[in-house]
Scaffold this motif. Structure first.
Motif, short mmCIF file in Angstrom:
data_model
loop_
_atom_site.label_atom_id
_atom_site.label_comp_id
_atom_site.label_asym_id
_atom_site.label_seq_id
_atom_site.Cartn_x
_atom_site.Cartn_y
_atom_site.Cartn_z
N ARG A 91 0.79 -1.27 -0.02
CA ARG A 91 0.12 0.08 0.19
C ARG A 91 0.80 1.29 -0.06
NH1 ARG A 91 -2.38 -0.43 6.16
NH2 ARG A 91 -0.28 -0.23 7.33
N SER A 92 0.35 2.29 -0.49
CA SER A 92 1.12 3.72 -0.66
C SER A 92 0.20 4.61 0.37
CB SER A 92 1.50 4.03 -2.08
OG SER A 92 2.37 3.14 -2.90
N THR A 93 0.75 5.58 0.82
CA THR A 93 0.25 6.70 1.66
C THR A 93 0.80 7.84 0.93
OG1 THR A 93 0.50 5.45 3.66
CG2 THR A 93 0.03 7.77 3.66
N ALA A 94 -0.18 8.68 0.33
CA ALA A 94 0.02 10.02 -0.17
C ALA A 94 -0.33 11.09 0.62
CB ALA A 94 -1.23 9.96 -1.47
N THR A 95 0.29 12.25 0.12
CA THR A 95 0.18 13.61 1.07
C THR A 95 -1.31 13.69 1.50
OG1 THR A 95 1.67 14.37 -0.48
CG2 THR A 95 0.49 16.11 1.03
N GLY A 96 -1.68 14.01 2.79
CA GLY A 96 -2.82 14.20 3.23
C GLY A 96 -3.22 12.98 3.96
N GLY A 97 -2.52 11.91 3.89
CA GLY A 97 -2.80 10.53 4.93
C GLY A 97 -3.57 9.47 4.17
N TYR A 98 -4.43 9.83 3.09
CA TYR A 98 -4.98 8.79 2.06
C TYR A 98 -4.17 7.62 1.76
CZ TYR A 98 -8.48 12.51 2.31
OH TYR A 98 -9.20 13.37 2.89
N THR A 115 1.99 -2.94 -9.60
CA THR A 115 2.21 -1.52 -10.00
C THR A 115 1.53 -0.71 -8.91
OG1 THR A 115 1.92 -1.97 -12.36
CG2 THR A 115 1.78 0.32 -11.65
N VAL A 116 2.53 -0.12 -7.99
CA VAL A 116 2.04 0.77 -6.93
C VAL A 116 1.81 2.12 -7.18
CG1 VAL A 116 2.68 0.98 -4.59
CG2 VAL A 116 3.61 -1.09 -5.89
N PRO A 117 0.65 2.69 -6.64
CA PRO A 117 0.58 4.07 -6.54
C PRO A 117 1.49 4.93 -6.03
CG PRO A 117 -1.56 3.02 -5.78
CD PRO A 117 -0.38 1.73 -5.73
N TRP A 118 1.82 6.05 -6.41
CA TRP A 118 3.01 6.89 -5.73
C TRP A 118 2.74 7.25 -4.36
CZ3 TRP A 118 6.21 10.41 -9.73
CH2 TRP A 118 6.62 9.62 -10.75
N GLY A 119 3.88 7.32 -3.67
CA GLY A 119 3.64 7.78 -2.38
C GLY A 119 4.90 6.88 -1.53
N ALA A 120 4.65 6.89 -0.40
CA ALA A 120 5.33 6.12 0.91
C ALA A 120 4.93 4.62 0.72
CB ALA A 120 5.56 6.88 1.95
N ALA A 121 5.57 3.77 0.42
CA ALA A 121 4.92 2.49 0.19
C ALA A 121 5.41 1.52 1.43
CB ALA A 121 4.99 1.62 -0.99
N ASP A 122 4.63 0.49 1.71
CA ASP A 122 4.98 -0.50 2.57
C ASP A 122 4.30 -1.98 2.24
OD1 ASP A 122 2.64 -0.32 3.60
OD2 ASP A 122 3.73 0.52 5.67
N PHE A 123 4.69 -2.70 2.76
CA PHE A 123 4.07 -4.09 2.64
C PHE A 123 3.10 -4.34 3.84
CE2 PHE A 123 8.12 -4.79 0.28
CZ PHE A 123 7.50 -5.35 -0.63
N TYR A 124 1.66 -4.57 3.44
CA TYR A 124 0.54 -5.08 4.45
C TYR A 124 0.27 -6.77 4.43
CZ TYR A 124 -2.91 -5.07 0.79
OH TYR A 124 -3.89 -5.49 -0.32
#
Length: 326
Positions: A91-98, A115-124
């Protein structure tokens, strides 16, 4: 009784980035886990990690290069056999916490690509379901490099995962909480008991005498997930200081559990508590017995692959009460 989980087989060709056939290559021999190990717990001791902080050597994965916006890699068992149907979630966390998440299952070559949406990503999620005894359980997968920190999705990442039967899944958390069984890949269970109070005139005949030594023996019913055949013997001094002890990080398999007072009578075993009747397939069979019973580890929950956390054990700790038979 034989149980079985994952079949070992020949290595199959996979595709490299250039589209040419490649081999997983020669894999190292599986670790040998056999013989006998003995542990002595004093009155104040309340847990034992039977495999210690060891971690099996990892299989050798085919090389992949990072690609922008993609997370990809392979999932294999410890022998280097690709595992089809494992689920990896990012999952990726974008600006605003979404945040938004995506998951994929591995193909016949053990390969996954997201293919991961841009943002800070991690494995869930990182889970794989095995046949175990007469049932099926979902096990957590271990990141082969031991790392699961967040990463910028635009950079891409290569991450391989392994199915383990024992070993430390999270070194940082294990260092902080060495008695937390979810920090290890192996199975676990509690031994609980009542201890006679020397100062009391009323002590039920089933209570364990103060300062007696409880001896618990785990004998494999056959080869474990990766051929493990090690016997474990744990001796614990009973006292008023505590009324249970945890046995954890036991290689996944089927065992005969024996209980007696050291150099004394056999004890009655009975599954109690939260996990006692959670499944007809796992736990202590029969649920109550004198001297010995079969033990199959109990999953913490019947989570799907997509809800199973990576690097975190999914085995629950069955409570087994021991007492003198009436």
């Amino acid at each position: 009784m034989s149980i079985f989980f994952v079949a070992f087989g020949c290595k199959k060709p996979i595709s490299t980035d250039a589209g040419q056939p490649a081999q997983w290559g020669q894999q190292p021999e599986l670790p040998v886990v056999n013989g006998e190990a003995r542990f002595t717990l004093e009155a104040q001791d309340y847990f034992v990690n039977v495999m210690g902080n060891t971690l099996p050597r990892m299989p050798i994965f085919p090389a992949l290069q990072p690609k922008t916006g993609l997370v990809r890699g392979y999932v294999a068992d410890l022998s280097g056999k690709p595992l089809q149907g494992a689920t990896i979630g990012v999952r990726s966390t974008a600006t605003g916490g979404y945040y938004s998440g995506v998951s994929a299952q591995t193909d016949a070559k053990g390969y996954y690509e997201l293919t991961v949406p841009w943002g800070a990503a991690d494995f869930y999620a990182a889970g794989y379901t095995i046949d175990y005894g007469q049932g099926r359980v979902t096990m957590s997968l271990y990141s082969a490099d031991g790392k699961l920190e967040s990463f910028p999705s635009k950079d891409g990442l290569v991450k391989n995962f392994v199915l383990l039967s024992y070993g430390v899944l999270n070194k940082d958390l294990a260092g902080q909480k060495p008695n937390d069984p979810t920090n290890y890949a192996g199975g676990s269970f509690y031994i609980t008991y009542n201890v006679a109070d020397p100062s009391s005139v009323y002590n039920p005949s089933t209570y364990i005498p103060d300062n007696a030594e409880i001896q618990v023996t785990l004998v494999p019913d056959g080869a474990g997930l990766y051929g493990e055949k090690k016997t474990f013997i744990i001796t614990k001094k009973a006292s008023q200081l505590n009324y249970n002890f945890l046995v954890m990080n036991v290689p996944v398999g089927s065992y005969t559990l024996k209980a007696n007072l050291k150099n004394g009578p056999q004890l009655r075993l009975e599954a109690v508590g939260r996990y006692a009747s959670v499944s007809p397939y796992f736990g202590l069979k029969p649920i109550s017995a004198v001297g010995s019973a079969q033990l199959l580890f109990t999953p913490d929950s019947q989570l799907s692959n997509s809800l199973t956390l990576p690097n975190r054990g999914n085995w629950g700790s069955l409570q087994i009460k021991v007492e003198l038979p009436q």
